[in-house]
Motif scaffolding. Sequence first.
Motif, PDB file in Angstrom:
ATOM      1  N   SER A 178      -6.902  -5.865   2.906  1.00  0.00           N
ATOM      2  CA  SER A 178      -5.948  -5.431   1.881  1.00  0.00           C
ATOM      3  C   SER A 178      -5.875  -6.415   0.707  1.00  0.00           C
ATOM      4  O   SER A 178      -5.416  -6.050  -0.377  1.00  0.00           O
ATOM      5  CB  SER A 178      -4.564  -5.265   2.502  1.00  0.00           C
ATOM      6  OG  SER A 178      -4.136  -6.478   3.083  1.00  0.00           O
ATOM      7  N   GLN A 224     -15.879  -5.439   7.645  1.00  0.00           N
ATOM      8  CA  GLN A 224     -14.640  -5.246   6.880  1.00  0.00           C
ATOM      9  C   GLN A 224     -14.726  -4.050   5.929  1.00  0.00           C
ATOM     10  O   GLN A 224     -14.308  -4.162   4.778  1.00  0.00           O
ATOM     11  CB  GLN A 224     -14.306  -6.488   6.069  1.00  0.00           C
ATOM     12  CG  GLN A 224     -13.805  -7.654   6.902  1.00  0.00           C
ATOM     13  CD  GLN A 224     -12.317  -7.556   7.196  1.00  0.00           C
ATOM     14  OE1 GLN A 224     -11.921  -7.057   8.252  1.00  0.00           O
ATOM     15  NE2 GLN A 224     -11.478  -7.985   6.292  1.00  0.00           N
ATOM     16  N   SER A 252      -1.216 -12.500   3.944  1.00  0.00           N
ATOM     17  CA  SER A 252      -2.682 -12.576   3.902  1.00  0.00           C
ATOM     18  C   SER A 252      -3.223 -12.024   2.582  1.00  0.00           C
ATOM     19  O   SER A 252      -4.200 -12.552   2.059  1.00  0.00           O
ATOM     20  CB  SER A 252      -3.315 -11.869   5.098  1.00  0.00           C
ATOM     21  OG  SER A 252      -3.253 -10.481   4.959  1.00  0.00           O
ATOM     22  N   TRP A 312      -5.970   1.691   7.338  1.00  0.00           N
ATOM     23  CA  TRP A 312      -5.665   1.518   8.763  1.00  0.00           C
ATOM     24  C   TRP A 312      -6.863   2.010   9.557  1.00  0.00           C
ATOM     25  O   TRP A 312      -7.031   3.201   9.738  1.00  0.00           O
ATOM     26  CB  TRP A 312      -4.374   2.281   9.132  1.00  0.00           C
ATOM     27  CG  TRP A 312      -3.723   1.757  10.385  1.00  0.00           C
ATOM     28  CD1 TRP A 312      -3.469   2.466  11.530  1.00  0.00           C
ATOM     29  CD2 TRP A 312      -3.226   0.425  10.620  1.00  0.00           C
ATOM     30  NE1 TRP A 312      -2.866   1.653  12.461  1.00  0.00           N
ATOM     31  CE2 TRP A 312      -2.705   0.387  11.928  1.00  0.00           C
ATOM     32  CE3 TRP A 312      -3.199  -0.746   9.856  1.00  0.00           C
ATOM     33  CZ2 TRP A 312      -2.148  -0.765  12.482  1.00  0.00           C
ATOM     34  CZ3 TRP A 312      -2.647  -1.890  10.408  1.00  0.00           C
ATOM     35  CH2 TRP A 312      -2.122  -1.879  11.715  1.00  0.00           C
ATOM     36  N   THR A 318      -4.888  -6.867  12.419  1.00  0.00           N
ATOM     37  CA  THR A 318      -6.293  -6.827  12.837  1.00  0.00           C
ATOM     38  C   THR A 318      -6.433  -6.109  14.183  1.00  0.00           C
ATOM     39  O   THR A 318      -7.320  -5.272  14.360  1.00  0.00           O
ATOM     40  CB  THR A 318      -6.861  -8.266  12.895  1.00  0.00           C
ATOM     41  OG1 THR A 318      -6.642  -8.846  11.598  1.00  0.00           O
ATOM     42  CG2 THR A 318      -8.337  -8.281  13.194  1.00  0.00           C
ATOM     43  N   LYS A 371      -2.366   4.045   3.060  1.00  0.00           N
ATOM     44  CA  LYS A 371      -2.618   2.861   3.890  1.00  0.00           C
ATOM     45  C   LYS A 371      -4.068   2.734   4.347  1.00  0.00           C
ATOM     46  O   LYS A 371      -4.698   3.721   4.738  1.00  0.00           O
ATOM     47  CB  LYS A 371      -1.740   2.910   5.149  1.00  0.00           C
ATOM     48  CG  LYS A 371      -0.260   3.175   4.889  1.00  0.00           C
ATOM     49  CD  LYS A 371       0.426   2.026   4.193  1.00  0.00           C
ATOM     50  CE  LYS A 371       1.927   2.288   4.020  1.00  0.00           C
ATOM     51  NZ  LYS A 371       2.602   1.183   3.322  1.00  0.00           N
ATOM     52  N   LYS A 414     -10.968   0.083  10.476  1.00  0.00           N
ATOM     53  CA  LYS A 414     -12.097  -0.500   9.740  1.00  0.00           C
ATOM     54  C   LYS A 414     -13.330  -0.504  10.631  1.00  0.00           C
ATOM     55  O   LYS A 414     -13.243  -0.327  11.848  1.00  0.00           O
ATOM     56  CB  LYS A 414     -11.754  -1.894   9.244  1.00  0.00           C
ATOM     57  CG  LYS A 414     -11.412  -2.918  10.320  1.00  0.00           C
ATOM     58  CD  LYS A 414     -11.135  -4.288   9.687  1.00  0.00           C
ATOM     59  CE  LYS A 414     -10.531  -5.258  10.653  1.00  0.00           C
ATOM     60  NZ  LYS A 414     -10.270  -6.577  10.047  1.00  0.00           N
ATOM     61  N   ALA A 462       0.834  -1.205   0.000  1.00  0.00           N
ATOM     62  CA  ALA A 462       0.000   0.000   0.000  1.00  0.00           C
ATOM     63  C   ALA A 462       0.867   1.253   0.000  1.00  0.00           C
ATOM     64  O   ALA A 462       1.920   1.303   0.649  1.00  0.00           O
ATOM     65  CB  ALA A 462      -0.911  -0.006   1.227  1.00  0.00           C
TER      66      ALA A 462
HETATM   67  C1  DP6 Z   1      -0.742  -1.789   7.133  1.00  0.00           C
HETATM   68  O1  DP6 Z   1      -5.559  -6.276   5.364  1.00  0.00           O
HETATM   69  O2  DP6 Z   1      -3.853  -7.258   6.935  1.00  0.00           O
HETATM   70  O3  DP6 Z   1      -0.844  -3.428   5.431  1.00  0.00           O
HETATM   71  O4  DP6 Z   1      -8.391  -6.593   7.094  1.00  0.00           O
HETATM   72  O5  DP6 Z   1      -7.666  -7.181   9.411  1.00  0.00           O
HETATM   73  O6  DP6 Z   1      -6.983  -8.631   7.467  1.00  0.00           O
HETATM   74  P1  DP6 Z   1      -7.327  -7.222   7.954  1.00  0.00           P
HETATM   75  O7  DP6 Z   1      -6.010  -6.354   7.852  1.00  0.00           O
HETATM   76  P2  DP6 Z   1      -4.918  -6.256   6.700  1.00  0.00           P
HETATM   77  O8  DP6 Z   1      -4.330  -4.795   6.989  1.00  0.00           O
HETATM   78  C2  DP6 Z   1      -3.305  -4.285   6.207  1.00  0.00           C
HETATM   79  C3  DP6 Z   1      -2.826  -3.012   6.742  1.00  0.00           C
HETATM   80  C4  DP6 Z   1      -1.601  -2.428   6.067  1.00  0.00           C
HETATM   81  C5  DP6 Z   1      -1.981  -1.336   5.074  1.00  0.00           C
HETATM   82  C6  DP6 Z   1      -2.566  -1.745   3.756  1.00  0.00           C
HETATM   83  O9  DP6 Z   1      -2.208  -2.803   3.221  1.00  0.00           O
HETATM   84  O10 DP6 Z   1      -3.334  -0.929   3.232  1.00  0.00           O
END
Ligand code: DP6
Length: 343
Positions: free
Chosen positions: A150, A23, A108, A17, A205, A15, A19, A12
């Motif tokens: 993400s 979701q 993920s 950050w 999360t 970002k 939610k 990203a």
């Molecule tokens: C900092 O997508 O891993 O990478 O929705 O809880 O699975 P969940 O979180 P996630 O959050 C990623 C946050 C980040 C910024 C981004 O990729 O935008």
Amino acid sequence: MKSSWQSPSNIALVKYWGKHGRQLPRNPSISFTLSQARTETHVVANARERGENVALSFVFEGQPNAAFEKKLIKLLSGVLEELPFMRDFHLSISSSNSFPHSAGIASSASSMSALALCLCDIEAQLMGNAAEGEAFLQKASNISRLLSGSACRSVYPWMGEWGVCGTMEGSSDLHATPFVPHDIFKSFHDDILIISASEKSVSSTAGHGLMEGNPYAEARYQQANRHLDGLLVALKEGDLETFGRITEDEALTLHALMMASSPSYILMEAGSLEAIQRVRKFRQETGLPLYFTLDAGPNLHLLYPDSIAAEVAAFIETDLRVLCEKGRVIKDFVGLGAGKIEE
Ligand code: DP6
């Protein structure tokens, strides 16, 4: 029924950050789709007597993995409404990553998008549809989001934008939208300095959750919207300076938000800060457009155009590799997004 897909990770720039609801992002975000860091997933669906719950077995890198299996059952139970066919099938899922599990790289985004694509493909086969086109990718992006926010941005070539944004037509909180940048960004590099490969002390999360009580949250969400508007223009025009300024501001803001959470926490390490200072000094001294971003972890992502690859490679050897755990640097590039694996 079976389906196999590979899907990449993404990094990203603005970002995600924070939610809420099911979701849904508190602010819009945008990322580069990567190409080397990928997950390959195979799903075989065998008909079973209709059940209320998800039934699956999971093999990770050739080994049955009970912990991931449990997590997947929980995650997929949350999308039964979107993929009702799962009530009538047992799923045998196997998955492997192109990058080492313990390299400190988030998996993920690639794993959840690859799985979502397989499941949407099987659903399409059951309905007699082709697993391609805008509607198919949009549904796969939507399911990916529900599994890990993400991940929804990983299915598209070059860049994915997620979240309602006034200056981006078709943007939505429910799925990502493809974004085609200026040519200079299509061959951008992302070299990841593995400052530490240890597991994070606070998960993403949990980090999203802590934004709810963060006193700077509202100002942050407004800033993210402004940053995205500015970045979209820079990405279209090939304006590297504005790109770099906004991207670095975003990375440091993400970590500042962690430090300003209650309880506060720090995911950067001394080596991350040292690498940041060295990158900024290099840029000042050489005038070359080398920029950084950070994920929710200590590792630095070096972002730069292909035209300066030789200079950056030399700089990594002289100044940056020493800061990395076991000297590890993973070289990645902006890529073409997910793809079906024909068997
Ligand atoms: C900092 O997508 O891993 O990478 O929705 O809880 O699975 P969940 O979180 P996630 O959050 C990623 C946050 C980040 C910024 C981004 O990729 O935008």
